[in-house]
Design an enzyme around this catalytic site. Structure first.
Site, PDB file in Angstrom:
ATOM      1  N   HIS A 162      22.350 -21.864 -31.081  1.00 36.11           N
ATOM      2  CA  HIS A 162      22.411 -20.654 -31.905  1.00 36.11           C
ATOM      3  C   HIS A 162      23.655 -19.811 -31.672  1.00 36.11           C
ATOM      4  O   HIS A 162      23.750 -18.720 -32.224  1.00 36.11           O
ATOM      5  CB  HIS A 162      21.192 -19.759 -31.639  1.00 36.11           C
ATOM      6  N   LYS A 199      21.703  -4.797 -38.765  1.00 33.21           N
ATOM      7  CA  LYS A 199      21.630  -5.944 -37.866  1.00 33.21           C
ATOM      8  C   LYS A 199      21.812  -5.420 -36.443  1.00 33.21           C
ATOM      9  O   LYS A 199      22.143  -4.239 -36.275  1.00 33.21           O
ATOM     10  CB  LYS A 199      22.739  -6.955 -38.194  1.00 33.21           C
ATOM     11  N   ARG A 200      21.588  -6.254 -35.425  1.00 30.19           N
ATOM     12  CA  ARG A 200      21.864  -5.804 -34.066  1.00 30.19           C
ATOM     13  C   ARG A 200      23.289  -5.269 -33.975  1.00 30.19           C
ATOM     14  O   ARG A 200      24.195  -5.731 -34.680  1.00 30.19           O
ATOM     15  CB  ARG A 200      21.670  -6.970 -33.073  1.00 30.19           C
ATOM     16  N   LYS A 219      29.968  -8.283 -34.469  1.00 31.20           N
ATOM     17  CA  LYS A 219      29.491  -7.993 -35.821  1.00 31.20           C
ATOM     18  C   LYS A 219      30.306  -6.875 -36.479  1.00 31.20           C
ATOM     19  O   LYS A 219      30.238  -6.658 -37.672  1.00 31.20           O
ATOM     20  CB  LYS A 219      28.005  -7.641 -35.802  1.00 31.20           C
ATOM     21  N   THR A 261      21.157 -14.412 -41.107  1.00 31.10           N
ATOM     22  CA  THR A 261      20.106 -14.589 -42.110  1.00 31.10           C
ATOM     23  C   THR A 261      19.961 -13.290 -42.906  1.00 31.10           C
ATOM     24  O   THR A 261      19.469 -13.312 -44.028  1.00 31.10           O
ATOM     25  CB  THR A 261      18.750 -14.943 -41.471  1.00 31.10           C
ATOM     26  N   LYS A 283      19.035 -12.615 -46.955  1.00 33.55           N
ATOM     27  CA  LYS A 283      18.013 -11.723 -47.476  1.00 33.55           C
ATOM     28  C   LYS A 283      18.615 -10.721 -48.457  1.00 33.55           C
ATOM     29  O   LYS A 283      18.019 -10.405 -49.481  1.00 33.55           O
ATOM     30  CB  LYS A 283      17.317 -10.997 -46.313  1.00 33.55           C
TER      31      LYS A 283
HETATM   32  C1  LIG Z   1      17.011 -10.813 -40.638  1.00 29.44           C
HETATM   33  C2  LIG Z   1      16.881  -9.890 -39.517  1.00 29.44           C
HETATM   34  C3  LIG Z   1      17.825  -9.909 -38.479  1.00 29.44           C
HETATM   35  C4  LIG Z   1      19.042 -10.802 -38.512  1.00 29.44           C
HETATM   36  O1  LIG Z   1      20.058 -10.152 -39.257  1.00 29.44           O
HETATM   37  P1  LIG Z   1      21.573 -10.650 -39.224  1.00 29.44           P
HETATM   38  O2  LIG Z   1      22.233  -9.785 -40.242  1.00 29.44           O
HETATM   39  O3  LIG Z   1      21.561 -12.086 -39.635  1.00 29.44           O
HETATM   40  O4  LIG Z   1      22.095 -10.450 -37.855  1.00 29.44           O
HETATM   41  C5  LIG Z   1      17.666  -9.022 -37.434  1.00 29.44           C
HETATM   42  N1  LIG Z   1      16.625  -8.170 -37.383  1.00 29.44           N
HETATM   43  C6  LIG Z   1      15.703  -8.116 -38.373  1.00 29.44           C
HETATM   44  C7  LIG Z   1      14.586  -7.139 -38.262  1.00 29.44           C
HETATM   45  C8  LIG Z   1      15.789  -8.977 -39.459  1.00 29.44           C
HETATM   46  O5  LIG Z   1      14.855  -8.924 -40.407  1.00 29.44           O
END
Ligand SMILES: *Cc1c(COP(=O)(O)O)cnc(C)c1O
Length: 853
Positions: free
Chosen positions: A388, A579-580, A585, A687, A691
């Site tokens: 990952h 995101k985190r 990032k 991911t 979304k």
């Molecule tokens: C999808 C999701 C992530 C991952 O987000 P990235 O933009 O791919 O880092 C992290 N936290 C939550 C709550 C999510 O739904």
């Protein structure tokens, strides 16, 4: 009572007609517990309120009603679950076993209503009882048993496995405290514990009778047995008991309900108080605390290893319980231990469960007395490994001494696995000592350490990355030597997300609009979204599309107002990065753009500019100072920008606290612009990018992770690309990158950095952000400055596009229409066909009869 029974009987007649289960006759008992009509659901909620919560309507709290509804829904899952377990676990089919230290599931209630196909019915049942379904759904505390993308992927995969009717068990840890709750005070992140179990968890079933003992620490006794075989006997310092807690994971409108089995750690036996003297009593209580600590709390680090002893204990604890459990299931079917790999395909979600390779060897040899070669053959046919990360700081290693103190027998086995392996590679790569030492399971250096990625690669028959670019880079960089050794093991499995949670559940209005045009088939076959393409130019459809988006933005604006007291304009562009928080990032690159826009306005307050609402959300690891400083910077810039009269509300910056699945479901559907701006070559897949685009956001992004494939699918004209490529990043660094030169030569960038350093955003304190700006000026590892100008230009293009409402609507529709590839159903099909070699096993509704046994 009598009256009750009568009315149930009457109902079972009507129930039969409305149910589609064919010839099966419902019994009275099944009906009251499992019927799906509004009337039966109402009765079930009332019954649960009384018999489970022991409350009547006049004194019931909102939580009582939530629990009553949750149990009513759970009853309806159980028959499917029992039928699935019977068919899978006792059958001959190969079962997928997904090992993951994290599951970021999100709330269960609404998801189960959708997958059962009874959302409308329950909504009406609630209404007729004077309850509001949304109000009850909001009451659920989500199980935050993961940090971010990796844990959320495991949750999407469980949904897809069940929906595709694939026999599967998810194994993990039942953390008593999940990811911390984030609050923002004075702009800084503060953490609070996540006591998610405090009001009980109606979705899990404790299987007290189902437990396994796990040894920890101690030493090894060697002896020669009667047949002259050299044997090892592990005398542990501590034995921990793992108790199974099961949660059913129902597929979408199928009978399949798979099991998520999470392990809770306990002391092995309760104490016989009389047999203890005072000293032993204290000792016993201490032991109990030590045991219970193992599943106490999730480590809140994302993409950062934590070399603590407790973390290793957690990993080994859940992996050992899970493998013992699989072996039990297998042997209870009357099968031979030698056929273990034919029953289970075990997937390692990153290296967190990689100790499983050694544990299976130990179980097969020490407990089941197989020889080395047979054991190794079974082991490597069983495991497959998903990598990952490309970040070196995230690659797991364990200090050898620490490792040996927790797992002395495993260290022995690792030495032996490594000895045999190095004998082999020394012949294979004769003379190439660098390669041989790279492949070793033991790293040298200042302190010796065990390399978990190497262990996972060696012990698995398949290795995959999570996006095309990532899988490619793995072969070239971190796993290059493994690729040269065994190229046939490598493949790519691009991540995906479940459209059930991430469209149907979180964006019902969009779901309705899509289904009106192309039917509901897309929910199980996401490629069908392509049917929307032909409406992309239809003005009426564009208007309906943008109306859905506007309504989502209004709903989020309301939440923001309520939570933060900041008024945002739903007509403005919602520019979203959630995101985190991590340097790679590059949330701080986004902030530099905000400052650049702000300064443009300050110089020319009457400038025509596209109004924007910048929305940030995300947690920082509690010990990650620079990430925490980025959060403070976002809030500090927001404070200035939001309150400057010159801005006239055209720019707003908000940091939405406590990013989790619940909040994500509200935020993704409201996005116009999706910020996917990581340094190329750093984000394995992402991911969140999927979304957002699925919900009609346009992406501004680098060629990183799955962005590359998203852009290919949606079309380059519908994606705002910027920045260096992964190759160019590597070249730039190799050529001796000096970020200061970019600062000197870019006036807008220089102004922004100088302004931060001047204290402009920090009440004139010049030191607040020094650590952050210094790192950018003198050690800009993530190349913010190199990408800055390109980013600003891409943002200008995005703003220009947003002015042309029809064009934007078309681009948005085409994004959704062309994202079919990114369903986790597609990912899971690829894993099933190419790695696990498993097939669907539809669960017969008729097997529900076993309930009557
Ligand atoms: C999808 C999701 C992530 C991952 O987000 P990235 O933009 O791919 O880092 C992290 N936290 C939550 C709550 C999510 O739904």
């Amino acid at each position: 009572m009598k009256k009750n029974i009568k009315s149930t009987e009457k109902e079972s007649g009507t129930e039969n007609k409305s149910n589609t289960s064919g010839s099966h006759q419902y019994t009275e008992r099944e009906d009251s517990r499992t019927g799906l009509s509004v009337e039966t659901l109402k009765k079930a909620i009332s019954n649960n309120l009384f018999y489970v919560q022991a409350k009547y309507p006049e004194i019931a709290t909102r939580n009582d009603y939530y629990m009553a509804l949750a149990y009513a829904v759970r009853d309806r899952l159980l028959q499917r679950w029992v039928a699935s377990v019977k068919q899978y676990i006792q059958g001959k089919e190969r079962v997928v076993s997904y090992l993951s230290a994290e599951y970021l599931l999100g709330p269960h209630l609404a998801n189960n209503l959708i997958n059962l196909g009874i959302y409308k019915e329950v909504e009406q049942a609630c209404e007729e009882l004077g309850l509001n379904l949304d109000w009850l759904i909001e009451k659920e505390v989500e199980p935050g048993l993961g940090n971010g993308g990796l844990g959320r992927l495991a949750a999407c995969y469980m949904d897809s496995l069940a929906t595709l009717e694939v026999p599967a068990i998810g194994y993990g840890i039942r953390y008593q405290f999940g990811i911390f709750e984030q609050d923002i005070r004075d702009g800084w992140q503060v953490e609070d514990t996540d006591n998610w179990l405090r009001r009980g968890n109606p979705w899990e079933i404790a299987r007290r009778e189902l437990s396994h003992d796990v040894k920890l620490g101690g030493h090894i006794q060697h002896y020669i047995d009667r047949s002259g075989k050299f044997c090892s006997n592990w005398i542990p310092e501590l034995v921990v008991k793992g108790v199974a807690y099961d949660t059913p994971i129902l597929g979408y409108k199928v009978n399949t309900a798979n099991t998520l089995r999470l392990w809770k750690s306990e002391a092995p036996h309760s104490f016989d108080f009389q047999s203890f003297n005072a000293g032993e009593y204290n000792n016993a209580v201490n032991q109990k605390i030590i045991c219970e600590n193992i599943s106490k709390v999730l480590y809140p680090n994302d993409e950062q290893r934590e070399g603590k002893i407790l973390r290793l204990q957690q990993q080994y604890f859940f992996v050992s319980c899970s493998l013992q459990d699989m072996i039990n299931i297998h042997l209870n079917q009357g099968e031979k231990i030698e056929d273990f790999d034919k029953k289970f395909a075990v997937q390692l979600n990153d290296t967190h469960p990689a100790i499983g390779v050694v544990e299976l060897m130990r179980l097969l040899m020490d407990e089941h007395l197989l020889d080395w070669d047979t054991s190794w053959n079974i082991t490597t046919k069983t495991f497959a490994y998903t990598n990952h990360t490309l970040l070196p700081e995230a690659l797991e290693t364990w200090d050898l001494e620490l490792f040996g103190s927790v797992l002395p027998r495993h260290l022995e086995l690792i030495y032996e696995i490594n000895r045999r392996f190095l004998d082999f590679v020394t012949v294979r790569f004769f003379g190439d000592n660098q390669k041989i030492s790279n492949l070793s399971l033991i790293g040298e250096g200042k302190r010796k350490h065990v390399r978990m990625a190497n262990l996972a690669c060696l012990g698995s028959h398949a290795i995959n990355g999570v996006a095309a670019l990532h899988s490619d880079l793995l072969k070239k960089t971190v796993l290059h030597d493994w690729y040269e050794l065994s190229p046939e093991k490598f493949s790519n499995k691009t991540n995906g997300v479940t459209p059930r949670r991430w469209i149907v559940l979180s964006n019902p209005n969009l779901t309705k609009l899509i289904s009106e045009k192309i039917g509901e088939g897309w929910i199980k076959d996401l490629e069908e979204l392509r049917g929307l393409e032909k409406y992309a130019d239809d003005p009426e459809f564009q208007q309906a599309w943008m109306k859905v988006k506007l309504d989502q933005k209004k709903a989020l604006a309301k939440k923001i107002q309520k939570r933060l007291g900041v008024k945002v304009d739903p007509e403005s562009m919602f520019d979203i990065q959630v995101k985190r928080i991590h340097e790679y990032k590059r949330q701080h690159l986004n902030v530099l753009h905000v400052i650049a826009l702000y300064n443009r306005i300050k110089k020319n307050p009457d400038l025509e500019i596209v109004p924007r609402t910048f929305i940030f959300a995300g947690k920082s690891a509690p010990g990650y100072r620079k990430a925490k400083l980025i959060i403070k910077l976002i809030n500090s810039v927001g404070e200035v920008v939001n309150n400057d009269p010159d801005v006239r509300g055209r720019l707003k910056v908000v940091f939405y606290p406590n990013y989790n699945v619940t909040n994500a479901q509200k935020i993704y559907p409201a996005a116009d612009l999706s910020e996917q701006i990581s340094t190329a070559g750093k984000e394995a897949s992402g991911t969140g990018n999927m979304k957002l685009s699925l919900n009609g956001a346009l992406t501004i992004g680098t060629l990183d992770g799955a962005n590359v494939e998203i852009r290919e699918c949606v079309g380059e004209e519908n994606f705002f690309l910027f920045g260096l490529t992964a190759d160019e990043v590597a070249q730039t660094k190799a050529a001796g990158y000096k970020s200061k030169e970019y600062y000197e030569s870019n006036a807008v960038l220089k102004e922004a950095i100088d302004q931060i350093n001047s204290g402009y955003f920090s009440h004139l304190d010049v030191n607040t952000f020094k650590e952050l700006t210094d790192s950018l000026m003198y050690d800009d590892q993530y190349l913010l400055f190199a990408d800055f100008q390109s980013y600003i230009e891409a943002q200008e293009k995005a703003a220009e596009a947003f002015k042309h409402k029809e064009m934007w609507a078309k681009m948005s529709i085409l994004n959704t229409a062309r994202m079919g590839k990114f369903s986790s159903d597609r990912s899971i099909k690829e894993y099933c066909d190419e790695i696990w070699k498993v097939k669907s096993v539809p669960v017969e509704i008729d097997s529900i009869k076993i309930i009557e046994k």
